[in-house]
Motif scaffolding. Structure first.
Motif, PDB file in Angstrom:
ATOM      1  N   TYR A 159       9.362  -3.229   4.515  1.00  0.00           N
ATOM      2  CA  TYR A 159       7.936  -3.417   4.803  1.00  0.00           C
ATOM      3  C   TYR A 159       7.385  -4.609   4.022  1.00  0.00           C
ATOM      4  N   ALA A 160       7.746  -4.697   2.734  1.00  0.00           N
ATOM      5  CA  ALA A 160       7.216  -5.750   1.877  1.00  0.00           C
ATOM      6  C   ALA A 160       7.649  -7.137   2.333  1.00  0.00           C
ATOM      7  N   GLU A 161       8.741  -7.235   3.109  1.00  0.00           N
ATOM      8  CA  GLU A 161       9.221  -8.527   3.570  1.00  0.00           C
ATOM      9  C   GLU A 161       8.532  -8.975   4.842  1.00  0.00           C
ATOM     10  N   VAL A 162       8.102  -8.037   5.668  1.00  0.00           N
ATOM     11  CA  VAL A 162       7.485  -8.413   6.946  1.00  0.00           C
ATOM     12  C   VAL A 162       5.967  -8.512   6.846  1.00  0.00           C
ATOM     13  N   ALA A 163       5.356  -7.878   5.851  1.00  0.00           N
ATOM     14  CA  ALA A 163       3.902  -7.938   5.660  1.00  0.00           C
ATOM     15  C   ALA A 163       3.642  -8.511   4.269  1.00  0.00           C
ATOM     16  N   ARG A 164       3.126  -9.725   4.207  1.00  0.00           N
ATOM     17  CA  ARG A 164       3.037 -10.465   2.951  1.00  0.00           C
ATOM     18  C   ARG A 164       2.200  -9.748   1.896  1.00  0.00           C
ATOM     19  N   GLU A 165       1.108  -9.096   2.295  1.00  0.00           N
ATOM     20  CA  GLU A 165       0.207  -8.468   1.331  1.00  0.00           C
ATOM     21  C   GLU A 165       0.446  -6.963   1.224  1.00  0.00           C
ATOM     22  N   TYR A 166       1.626  -6.526   1.600  1.00  0.00           N
ATOM     23  CA  TYR A 166       1.931  -5.094   1.589  1.00  0.00           C
ATOM     24  C   TYR A 166       1.712  -4.471   0.210  1.00  0.00           C
ATOM     25  N   ALA A 167       2.176  -5.151  -0.842  1.00  0.00           N
ATOM     26  CA  ALA A 167       2.095  -4.579  -2.191  1.00  0.00           C
ATOM     27  C   ALA A 167       0.659  -4.381  -2.649  1.00  0.00           C
ATOM     28  N   ALA A 168      -0.297  -5.141  -2.088  1.00  0.00           N
ATOM     29  CA  ALA A 168      -1.699  -5.023  -2.504  1.00  0.00           C
ATOM     30  C   ALA A 168      -2.299  -3.675  -2.138  1.00  0.00           C
ATOM     31  N   ARG A 169      -1.633  -2.926  -1.265  1.00  0.00           N
ATOM     32  CA  ARG A 169      -2.123  -1.592  -0.921  1.00  0.00           C
ATOM     33  C   ARG A 169      -2.146  -0.672  -2.136  1.00  0.00           C
ATOM     34  N   SER A 170      -1.325  -0.967  -3.139  1.00  0.00           N
ATOM     35  CA  SER A 170      -1.225  -0.105  -4.318  1.00  0.00           C
ATOM     36  C   SER A 170      -2.350  -0.345  -5.320  1.00  0.00           C
ATOM     37  N   ARG A 171      -3.299  -1.208  -4.998  1.00  0.00           N
ATOM     38  CA  ARG A 171      -4.384  -1.489  -5.932  1.00  0.00           C
ATOM     39  C   ARG A 171      -5.452  -0.400  -5.922  1.00  0.00           C
ATOM     40  N   VAL A 172      -5.350   0.545  -4.994  1.00  0.00           N
ATOM     41  CA  VAL A 172      -6.177   1.752  -5.012  1.00  0.00           C
ATOM     42  C   VAL A 172      -5.252   2.951  -4.792  1.00  0.00           C
ATOM     43  N   LYS A 173      -5.755   4.136  -5.041  1.00  0.00           N
ATOM     44  CA  LYS A 173      -4.945   5.333  -4.829  1.00  0.00           C
ATOM     45  C   LYS A 173      -4.675   5.531  -3.336  1.00  0.00           C
ATOM     46  N   PRO A 174      -3.489   6.020  -2.989  1.00  0.00           N
ATOM     47  CA  PRO A 174      -3.224   6.327  -1.583  1.00  0.00           C
ATOM     48  C   PRO A 174      -4.082   7.497  -1.118  1.00  0.00           C
ATOM     49  N   GLY A 175      -4.292   7.574   0.189  1.00  0.00           N
ATOM     50  CA  GLY A 175      -5.181   8.601   0.720  1.00  0.00           C
ATOM     51  C   GLY A 175      -4.516   9.505   1.735  1.00  0.00           C
ATOM     52  N   ILE A 176      -5.145  10.660   1.951  1.00  0.00           N
ATOM     53  CA  ILE A 176      -4.691  11.566   3.009  1.00  0.00           C
ATOM     54  C   ILE A 176      -4.985  10.941   4.357  1.00  0.00           C
ATOM     55  N   THR A 177      -6.146  10.333   4.483  1.00  0.00           N
ATOM     56  CA  THR A 177      -6.510   9.600   5.688  1.00  0.00           C
ATOM     57  C   THR A 177      -7.020   8.234   5.258  1.00  0.00           C
ATOM     58  N   GLY A 178      -7.256   7.359   6.227  1.00  0.00           N
ATOM     59  CA  GLY A 178      -7.683   6.016   5.875  1.00  0.00           C
ATOM     60  C   GLY A 178      -8.176   5.237   7.072  1.00  0.00           C
ATOM     61  N   TRP A 179      -8.637   4.016   6.805  1.00  0.00           N
ATOM     62  CA  TRP A 179      -9.159   3.157   7.855  1.00  0.00           C
ATOM     63  C   TRP A 179      -8.089   2.850   8.905  1.00  0.00           C
ATOM     64  N   ALA A 180      -6.853   2.627   8.466  1.00  0.00           N
ATOM     65  CA  ALA A 180      -5.778   2.357   9.423  1.00  0.00           C
ATOM     66  C   ALA A 180      -5.485   3.577  10.282  1.00  0.00           C
ATOM     67  N   GLN A 181      -5.528   4.783   9.681  1.00  0.00           N
ATOM     68  CA  GLN A 181      -5.185   6.004  10.416  1.00  0.00           C
ATOM     69  C   GLN A 181      -6.179   6.305  11.536  1.00  0.00           C
ATOM     70  N   ILE A 182      -7.469   6.022  11.299  1.00  0.00           N
ATOM     71  CA  ILE A 182      -8.458   6.317  12.354  1.00  0.00           C
ATOM     72  C   ILE A 182      -8.540   5.185  13.374  1.00  0.00           C
ATOM     73  N   ASN A 183      -7.764   4.120  13.152  1.00  0.00           N
ATOM     74  CA  ASN A 183      -7.759   2.991  14.090  1.00  0.00           C
ATOM     75  C   ASN A 183      -6.392   2.787  14.727  1.00  0.00           C
ATOM     76  N   GLY A 184      -5.692   3.916  14.981  1.00  0.00           N
ATOM     77  CA  GLY A 184      -4.478   3.862  15.778  1.00  0.00           C
ATOM     78  C   GLY A 184      -3.184   3.747  15.021  1.00  0.00           C
ATOM     79  N   MET A 185      -3.206   3.881  13.686  1.00  0.00           N
ATOM     80  CA  MET A 185      -1.978   3.746  12.912  1.00  0.00           C
ATOM     81  C   MET A 185      -1.327   5.086  12.594  1.00  0.00           C
ATOM     82  N   ARG A 186      -1.747   6.166  13.241  1.00  0.00           N
ATOM     83  CA  ARG A 186      -1.057   7.441  13.063  1.00  0.00           C
ATOM     84  C   ARG A 186       0.282   7.397  13.777  1.00  0.00           C
ATOM     85  N   GLY A 187       1.189   8.296  13.388  1.00  0.00           N
ATOM     86  CA  GLY A 187       2.492   8.343  14.030  1.00  0.00           C
ATOM     87  C   GLY A 187       3.426   7.290  13.461  1.00  0.00           C
TER      88      GLY A 187
END
Length: 527
Positions: free
Chosen positions: A454-482
């Motif tokens: 994942y970190a190789e195909v998405a340049r800013e992937y590691a920046a996701r760790s700058r906040v706590k992970p969530g049960i749900t999120g902006w990506a999940q309600i915009n079609g990123m489930r599954g």
């Protein structure tokens, strides 16, 4: 994304990071600066801050003083109204109407006062240290607020003498706010004497720029505000010096990342010359998962920036290239939100969780709760909890997402997935502080998309760790489930996570939670 297998990792070899305060045997007698650099004490008294929870900062103090100003000025306005009506015995005025007008006038003058104080830079910790200077700031904020109040009284209450009302309001407001500033002055001195407000700095790069920074922060006027926690360098051991300006170089970037979880760091300074642009860019990309302010010192003689995001480290201007997403009261508000929502969620969902536990136990052999190592805040691993929905198989490393037709999914597990009930144990992760209700999805280490990381195909992937992970999120309600099995979808998901981090607000979290409850628990992409 579903990644339901237990991942086992070999024990990581953690090399000890040299103690920055340890004496150096090879130090030359003339290597010490005239003033010894300030080395921060051990981090034990700040253990809670390592998890992104509250710790004292200049921003938090400023918000507390600003909030106290608002409360005190509003109280002064209502107290002045009460004193005036008592003095005039109502004087044939409608007290109910006057009360409403007093509330409106107080709100308007409060807004003018706070805006003025913000504009003149009154909300700065260095201004609170001296009560007299701080009181002058208060007077500067009251003058335009008093002018606006006089105009309101003259326009809407002509029967009231504006001079009388203004004198009563001004005296009361000055007394209330002056007392508040006196408390603030004592409070700031109390915190500074104990070193609580010191910003703990790590310097990356053993260069001339770092030497200048160390000497600057070691000056008496800056020692109360900054402590140098360590000095690291990204070059190989044969190319980096053993020490610089009296401080030992404690290793490379890998050593810094090992050093970070056990130490509270407030600021990272990339002390490289601007001609080393590629090296600066490489360091910034490697640090994007860290939730800290990252700054690059500027040479005012060669670089003059007017509209850039500038900060100061002591008196040295610096370019802020990465900002801590949540700070001060935002961290407090986010944590209160998490505890309240998770507590309410557990109360409401407890019958469903009990039924799910029984069903999982009866459906197939194995544990009820599935535990898996995921990457959390500041890239630190934690154990995430879910209801087990698949047959136990230790041969799968879990780095590739689960597909809809995976034969290992059990009958009960398929139902739990379709209804998102399998996610409910993560509410305990939220209460424990490992997760948030809303945030980027927690992935397993070395998450893959097809055959690529994942970190190789998405340049800013590691920046996701700058906040706590969530049960749900902006990506999940915009079609990123599954499942996310294409590079394009992976990049879109990361962009959505970064959008959430950069635009966080309580209202955005509420919108995501409501959307998740009303439409996001079910659907074609949930499996």
């Amino acid at each position: 994304m579903r990644d339901d297998v237990q991942v086992r990792f070999p024990a990581e070899e953690r090399s000890a990071v040299p103690d920055p305060a340890a004496p150096r045997a090879n130090a030359a007698p003339d290597a010490e600066p005239e003033i010894e650099p300030e080395i921060a004490p051990p981090p034990g008294d700040f253990a809670g801050a390592r998890d992104g929870w509250l710790h004292w900062t200049h921003g938090l103090v400023n918000r507390l003083v600003k909030g106290a100003d608002g409360f005190l000025l509003a109280s002064a306005g209502l107290a002045a109204w009460a004193a005036w009506t008592n003095r005039t015995d109502g004087a044939s005025f409608d007290n109910g109407r006057l009360l409403i007008q007093a509330v409106i006038f107080t709100a308007v003058t409060l807004g003018v006062y706070l805006r003025t104080m913000t504009t003149i830079g009154a909300y700065r910790v260095e201004n609170y240290r001296h009560w007299g200077k701080s009181l002058l700031d208060v007077v500067g904020g009251l003058l335009p607020a008093g002018t606006v109040l006089s105009l309101l009284v003259w326009a809407f209450l002509p029967e009231v003498g504006p001079s009388d009302m203004l004198a009563l309001w001004g005296g009361t407001a000055l007394a209330f706010l002056g007392a508040g500033r006196m408390v603030a002055a004592h409070g700031v001195r109390f915190l500074e004497e104990r070193g609580v407000l010191r910003r703990r700095v790590v310097i990356l790069g053993a260069t001339d720029v770092a030497e200048r920074m160390i000497a600057h922060l070691s000056l008496p006027e800056h020692r109360a505000n900054y402590s140098i926690l360590g000095l690291f360098d990204d070059r190989d051991s044969d190319r980096r010096p053993a020490s610089l300006a009296g401080l030992p170089v404690s290793g490379d970037l890998t050593d810094f990342k090992r050093f970070l979880p056990d130490n509270r760091v407030d600021m990272v300074v990339i002390a490289l010359p601007w001609r080393a642009a590629m090296r600066i860019h490489s360091l910034r990309m490697q640090l994007q998962m860290i939730s800290l302010d990252i700054l690059i010192p500027l040479d005012e003689e060669s670089i003059r920036l007017r509209l850039a995001n500038l900060r100061h480290i002591g008196d040295i201007p610096a370019l802020l290239v990465m900002r801590q997403p949540l700070r001060g009261m935002q961290i407090v508000v986010k944590r209160i939100e998490d505890v309240a929502v998770a507590g309410l969620g557990l109360l409401v969902a407890s019958p469903f969780m009990l039924a799910a536990s029984i069903a999982v136990r009866l459906d197939s052999p194995g544990p009820i709760i599935f535990r898996q190592t995921r990457v959390g805040f500041n890239n630190r691993p934690f154990t995430m909890l879910k209801f087990r929905t698949m047959k136990v198989d230790d041969s799968d490393d879990g780095a590739v997402g689960t597909s809809r037709d995976n034969p290992r999914i059990t009958r009960v597990g398929r139902f739990l997935r379709r209804t998102s009930i399998d996610e409910l144990p993560q509410l305990f992760n939220v209460l424990a502080g490992d997760m948030s209700v809303v945030g980027p999805r927690a992935h397993v280490p070395n998450m893959r998309v097809g055959n690529q990381r994942y970190a190789e195909v998405a340049r800013e992937y590691a920046a996701r760790s700058r906040v706590k992970p969530g049960i749900t999120g902006w990506a999940q309600i915009n079609g990123m489930r599954g499942g996310i099995h294409t590079v394009e979808k992976a990049r879109v998901g990361v962009d959505m996570d970064i959008h959430y981090i950069e635009n966080w607000s309580l209202w955005l979290d509420a919108k995501i939670i409501i959307s998740t409850v009303t439409t996001g628990l079910f659907g074609r992409d949930v499996f």
